[in-house]
Every structure is written in C-alpha cells, then in structure tokens.
Motif scaffolding. Structure first.
Motif, PDB file in Angstrom:
ATOM      1  N   CYS A  34      62.108  41.257 -43.201  1.00  0.00           N
ATOM      2  CA  CYS A  34      62.645  40.296 -42.232  1.00  0.00           C
ATOM      3  C   CYS A  34      61.574  39.622 -41.389  1.00  0.00           C
ATOM      4  CB  CYS A  34      63.643  40.996 -41.310  1.00  0.00           C
ATOM      5  SG  CYS A  34      65.155  41.500 -42.131  1.00  0.00           S
ATOM      6  N   GLU A  57      66.702  43.320 -31.100  1.00  0.00           N
ATOM      7  CA  GLU A  57      67.817  42.378 -31.200  1.00  0.00           C
ATOM      8  C   GLU A  57      68.426  42.326 -32.600  1.00  0.00           C
ATOM      9  OE1 GLU A  57      66.632  38.532 -29.705  1.00  0.00           O
ATOM     10  OE2 GLU A  57      65.553  39.447 -28.015  1.00  0.00           O
ATOM     11  N   THR A  58      67.605  41.989 -33.581  1.00  0.00           N
ATOM     12  CA  THR A  58      68.120  41.777 -34.930  1.00  0.00           C
ATOM     13  C   THR A  58      68.761  43.029 -35.506  1.00  0.00           C
ATOM     14  OG1 THR A  58      66.367  40.155 -35.279  1.00  0.00           O
ATOM     15  CG2 THR A  58      67.534  40.929 -37.227  1.00  0.00           C
ATOM     16  N   LEU A  59      68.069  44.142 -35.451  1.00  0.00           N
ATOM     17  CA  LEU A  59      68.591  45.381 -36.036  1.00  0.00           C
ATOM     18  C   LEU A  59      69.911  45.817 -35.396  1.00  0.00           C
ATOM     19  CD1 LEU A  59      68.114  47.619 -38.120  1.00  0.00           C
ATOM     20  CD2 LEU A  59      66.834  48.841 -36.358  1.00  0.00           C
ATOM     21  N   ASN A  61      72.104  44.018 -33.755  1.00  0.00           N
ATOM     22  CA  ASN A  61      73.135  42.998 -33.971  1.00  0.00           C
ATOM     23  C   ASN A  61      73.588  42.898 -35.422  1.00  0.00           C
ATOM     24  OD1 ASN A  61      73.095  42.325 -31.271  1.00  0.00           O
ATOM     25  ND2 ASN A  61      71.612  40.682 -31.547  1.00  0.00           N
ATOM     26  N   GLU A  62      72.716  43.230 -36.356  1.00  0.00           N
ATOM     27  CA  GLU A  62      73.041  43.084 -37.774  1.00  0.00           C
ATOM     28  C   GLU A  62      73.004  44.426 -38.510  1.00  0.00           C
ATOM     29  OE1 GLU A  62      70.957  39.846 -39.667  1.00  0.00           O
ATOM     30  OE2 GLU A  62      70.747  38.831 -37.745  1.00  0.00           O
ATOM     31  N   TRP A  63      73.211  45.522 -37.770  1.00  0.00           N
ATOM     32  CA  TRP A  63      73.106  46.851 -38.360  1.00  0.00           C
ATOM     33  C   TRP A  63      74.011  47.025 -39.573  1.00  0.00           C
ATOM     34  CZ3 TRP A  63      70.152  50.498 -39.489  1.00  0.00           C
ATOM     35  CH2 TRP A  63      70.641  51.722 -39.911  1.00  0.00           C
ATOM     36  N   LYS A  64      75.224  46.502 -39.522  1.00  0.00           N
ATOM     37  CA  LYS A  64      76.149  46.668 -40.651  1.00  0.00           C
ATOM     38  C   LYS A  64      75.595  46.042 -41.919  1.00  0.00           C
ATOM     39  CE  LYS A  64      80.296  47.258 -37.926  1.00  0.00           C
ATOM     40  NZ  LYS A  64      81.615  46.790 -37.560  1.00  0.00           N
ATOM     41  N   THR A  65      74.813  44.997 -41.783  1.00  0.00           N
ATOM     42  CA  THR A  65      74.185  44.358 -42.940  1.00  0.00           C
ATOM     43  C   THR A  65      73.052  45.217 -43.495  1.00  0.00           C
ATOM     44  OG1 THR A  65      74.654  42.210 -41.960  1.00  0.00           O
ATOM     45  CG2 THR A  65      73.014  42.260 -43.716  1.00  0.00           C
ATOM     46  N   PHE A  66      72.262  45.829 -42.609  1.00  0.00           N
ATOM     47  CA  PHE A  66      71.092  46.596 -43.024  1.00  0.00           C
ATOM     48  C   PHE A  66      71.411  48.041 -43.395  1.00  0.00           C
ATOM     49  CE2 PHE A  66      68.982  43.629 -39.859  1.00  0.00           C
ATOM     50  CZ  PHE A  66      68.543  42.757 -40.835  1.00  0.00           C
ATOM     51  N   ARG A  67      72.513  48.561 -42.904  1.00  0.00           N
ATOM     52  CA  ARG A  67      72.837  49.982 -43.034  1.00  0.00           C
ATOM     53  C   ARG A  67      72.734  50.494 -44.468  1.00  0.00           C
ATOM     54  NH1 ARG A  67      78.328  51.317 -40.388  1.00  0.00           N
ATOM     55  NH2 ARG A  67      78.976  49.768 -41.882  1.00  0.00           N
TER      56      ARG A  67
END
Length: 86
Positions: A34, A57-59, A61-67
């Motif tokens: 990223c 911020e990114t992690l 906010n977008e944890w469900k995408t990265f999980r």
C-alpha cells in the motif's frame, strides 16, 4: 525456531517457522504494497509519514479488506480490551 539475537540474549520462541505464516510479516507485506508500490517519496519524512498514516488511518478504516490477507485470527486490540495478567 529458537535462536539468540545480537548480544542481548533475546530469543525468538515464535511458533511460526516461515515468514509466509507469520501474521506480522503478512501485515508488513500489506503495508509495503500500500505504501511503496508504484510510489515515490521525495523525502524520508514523507515516506515515514506515509507509513504512519497507513497504520493510524488506512489499516483501521479498511481492516475488513486487509484481514484475509493477514490472517483469519489477527485483529486490532484496543487498550480498552487489553489487560495484563500477573
């Protein structure tokens, strides 16, 4: 894997024997992709700020995408849910 690190006598007793299985290594790979892929940072400060922004911020906010890229069992622990056992 059990080995000493440097002269400090620190041991790595990790149950993970391969970087590909280690959740921290997988998280590092996601951050690397990223923050650094196809990007250029003119200064070291801008690069460091981009890394901090990813984790702050990114992690979250977008944890469900990265999980799924990190691990099925890896989650963010907040200080409200954290307690020390003595």
């Amino acid at each position: 894997m059990n080995h000493a690190s440097n002269n400090l006598g620190i041991q790595n007793d990790s149950k993970f024997t391969t970087d590909a299985l280690n959740p921290i290594e997988r998280l590092w790979a996601v951050m690397h992709q990223c923050v650094t892929h196809n990007r250029r940072y003119p200064t070291q400060k801008q690069f460091a700020d981009a890394i901090l922004k990813f984790f702050r911020e990114t992690l979250p906010n977008e944890w469900k995408t990265f999980r799924s890229q990190v691990s099925d069992n890896f989650r963010i622990v907040t200080h409200e849910k954290f307690r020390l056992l003595e």
